[in-house]
Scaffold this active site. Structure first.
Site, PDB file in Angstrom:
ATOM      1  N   CYS A 228      64.080  31.568  88.898  1.00 17.28           N
ATOM      2  CA  CYS A 228      64.859  30.455  88.835  1.00 17.28           C
ATOM      3  C   CYS A 228      65.460  30.588  90.299  1.00 17.28           C
ATOM      4  O   CYS A 228      66.003  31.602  90.677  1.00 17.28           O
ATOM      5  CB  CYS A 228      65.828  30.480  88.034  1.00 17.28           C
ATOM      6  SG  CYS A 228      67.169  29.224  88.148  1.00 17.28           S
TER       7      CYS A 228
ATOM      8  N   HIS B 111      64.847  32.363  79.585  1.00 19.48           N
ATOM      9  CA  HIS B 111      64.283  33.304  80.770  1.00 19.48           C
ATOM     10  C   HIS B 111      64.755  34.812  80.781  1.00 19.48           C
ATOM     11  O   HIS B 111      65.835  34.773  80.120  1.00 19.48           O
ATOM     12  CB  HIS B 111      64.921  32.481  82.136  1.00 19.48           C
ATOM     13  CG  HIS B 111      64.045  31.236  82.393  1.00 19.48           C
ATOM     14  ND1 HIS B 111      63.393  30.991  83.446  1.00 19.48           N
ATOM     15  CD2 HIS B 111      63.962  30.175  81.722  1.00 19.48           C
ATOM     16  CE1 HIS B 111      62.861  30.052  83.663  1.00 19.48           C
ATOM     17  NE2 HIS B 111      63.258  29.104  82.521  1.00 19.48           N
TER      18      HIS B 111
ATOM     19  N   ASN C  24      60.278  33.296  83.096  1.00 11.02           N
ATOM     20  CA  ASN C  24      60.433  33.216  81.821  1.00 11.02           C
ATOM     21  C   ASN C  24      60.095  34.410  81.129  1.00 11.02           C
ATOM     22  O   ASN C  24      59.451  35.220  81.568  1.00 11.02           O
ATOM     23  CB  ASN C  24      59.046  31.916  81.417  1.00 11.02           C
ATOM     24  CG  ASN C  24      59.445  30.623  82.104  1.00 11.02           C
ATOM     25  OD1 ASN C  24      59.196  30.392  83.250  1.00 11.02           O
ATOM     26  ND2 ASN C  24      60.184  29.883  81.177  1.00 11.02           N
TER      27      ASN C  24
ATOM     28  N   HIS D 274      63.470  28.348  74.704  1.00 12.14           N
ATOM     29  CA  HIS D 274      62.939  28.483  76.260  1.00 12.14           C
ATOM     30  C   HIS D 274      63.854  29.594  76.697  1.00 12.14           C
ATOM     31  O   HIS D 274      64.797  29.010  77.168  1.00 12.14           O
ATOM     32  CB  HIS D 274      62.987  27.102  76.627  1.00 12.14           C
ATOM     33  CG  HIS D 274      62.415  27.064  77.827  1.00 12.14           C
ATOM     34  ND1 HIS D 274      61.095  26.729  78.155  1.00 12.14           N
ATOM     35  CD2 HIS D 274      62.965  27.574  79.260  1.00 12.14           C
ATOM     36  CE1 HIS D 274      60.868  26.890  79.462  1.00 12.14           C
ATOM     37  NE2 HIS D 274      61.891  27.225  80.127  1.00 12.14           N
TER      38      HIS D 274
END
Lengths: 299, 299
Positions: free
Chosen positions: A237, A206, A246, A204
């Site tokens: 974020c 970013h 993302n 995952h």
């Protein structure tokens, strides 16, 4: 065969930090467009307190109005047992938990220590397993923390081992602030491979500093086969103001497919899904592929 | 020691496609800021006809007003012998040539066949060598063409062999439309390694689809040590409307430095240089690192 599983986080991680709250109907259209594009797992909301995350306040409406497509899973994020209890009424396909690999981040975010957060995650996992609901467990700040800076592999392994012990179904390396690079991804994945099969570790990443795709390519080369992304690259974020969100689903899909890695996803369909949100927000999205292709994919 | 040489193309490739012409004084400030940030090679203008590239019409003014810093090289692009003749008056440190690996692209762009373009490049190279001026030779469309689509490695090798024969100093793989991916970069570099040392091949990647950094990381792993980039990610391609430009210098520097690859470049300095252009253009630039860091780097 070269393949990768894409786990879509746009409706949850993508939208949760948007300043304007996206209406439930737009979210539902977005989710439908994503499944139409071939996404098989779509994290669709979070059962968090509306005071903390107003953008997810409509989780009950999203879950009750969602038209589930066959073969598509719609996981939801649950921060704690309270969230799990609220979510379970909607019989979620999967619940997702989060524990940060940073003591400070946990303290600042949820006012708990790492161990307390792990105990909470453990309790939810046990209950979810009892109900036959799969558990996806995020290790956030796995490659760096906005407060502590560098995060040791040891801190990540501590959480991964706890997750493995409680038998979660999937562990996710969350690069919350996008600070990872191909070398740090490689180091972490090599360490994790001692306790967990890399093909069952999700990445995952970013794209705060533009490295998410390079990191994903490296993770794939090492054996990673599950990748989180958000259509349009939604999801800034709050700890990195002005930063992009993302890894964009369309950037990932286009790159992987060109590399001969099958994703089963229709690129134009993802761009159309992202366009729905772009039109609602009235602004350009960050994804490079979105910017390059949106002209040809008008819905 | 892990290191990479960064070749800055912002003042030339970055600005040549801007719709508004940037004044000479801003260009000169930009070039100064880039050398202050540690860039050692800065391609600063092109001796092209102002009718075709109005943004470079002030090449003579740029060259005559440029304050050359010691240890910094200021190459200029020359499309043909006429351009070379105009450039040589200013005693350029290096001249850069371009031949596309696509018959159609050459025909549409310069109304010449590949062979005619190579003959022209050969004549310039011979003359430059006679005058002791190093030659940098771009193979544009090396990973794809806006008209022909895929470009064979054979087509690239044909040009690379011709360049090698005329003894250019550096060959540049130009991914003009940003369509390359880590696999296609790997295939091409392996082929090129049979005739040219990879550490003397420069990689010039555009970020149209967000893959430029992933491609650069792959090229580095294979032995590439020279990377073209533009501060702020300036430089869209007119053939991919709305698309982003060159790989951003700050994205490349930040990633490489975190990977332990030394560049000798000051990240904040690059962001400051990009800010000068951003302020003049009155718009945000595409680079992820620029967007994330510009708050902390106000000049």
């Amino acid at each position: 065969m070269d393949f990768a599983h894409i786990y879509e986080v746009g409706p949850r991680d993508g939208l949760q930090n948007e300043q304007s709250v996206v209406p439930t109907s737009v979210k539902l259209d977005f989710i439908d467009a994503l499944s139409a594009a071939g996404l098989k797992r779509i994290e669709c909301t979070a059962f968090v307190h509306p005071k903390w995350v107003p953008a997810m306040a409509d989780h009950a409406a999203v879950m009750s109005q969602l038209k589930k497509e066959e073969g598509v899973s719609y996981p939801v994020l649950v921060p704690n047992m309270r969230g799990f209890e609220n979510a379970q009424k909607f019989k979620p396909d999967t619940v997702a938990l989060v524990v940060a690999a940073s003591e400070t981040f946990n303290q600042k975010n949820i006012n708990q220590s790492v161990d307390a957060a792990l105990a909470g995650a453990d309790a939810v996992t046990v209950e979810a397993r009892r109900q036959g609901i799969p558990v996806r467990a995020y290790i956030s700040c796995a490659l760096g923390c906005p407060y502590e800076g560098e995060i040791s592999s040891k801190a990540v392994m501590y959480i991964a081992e706890a997750f493995a012990k409680t038998k979660v179904d999937e562990i996710v390396i969350g690069d919350t602030i996008g600070i990872g690079d191909p070398k740090s991804v490689e180091r972490l994945m090599r360490d994790l491979s001692s306790i967990w099969s890399l093909e069952h570790i999700a990445c995952h990443f970013h794209d705060t500093y533009g490295r998410a795709l390079a990191n994903a390519v490296k993770a794939y080369e090492l054996g990673g086969r599950i990748f989180d992304s958000s259509a349009g690259g939604l999801g800034g974020c709050p700890y990195a103001p002005g930063a992009s969100g993302n890894l964009a689903t369309e950037d990932l899909v286009d790159c992987f497919e060109r590399m001969g890695i099958q994703t089963g996803i229709d690129l134009d369909g993802v761009v159309r899904a992202a366009s729905l949100v772009s039109q609602h927000l009235g602004r350009q999205l960050n994804s490079r592929v979105f910017q390059a292709l949106k002209g040809r994919c008008h819905s």
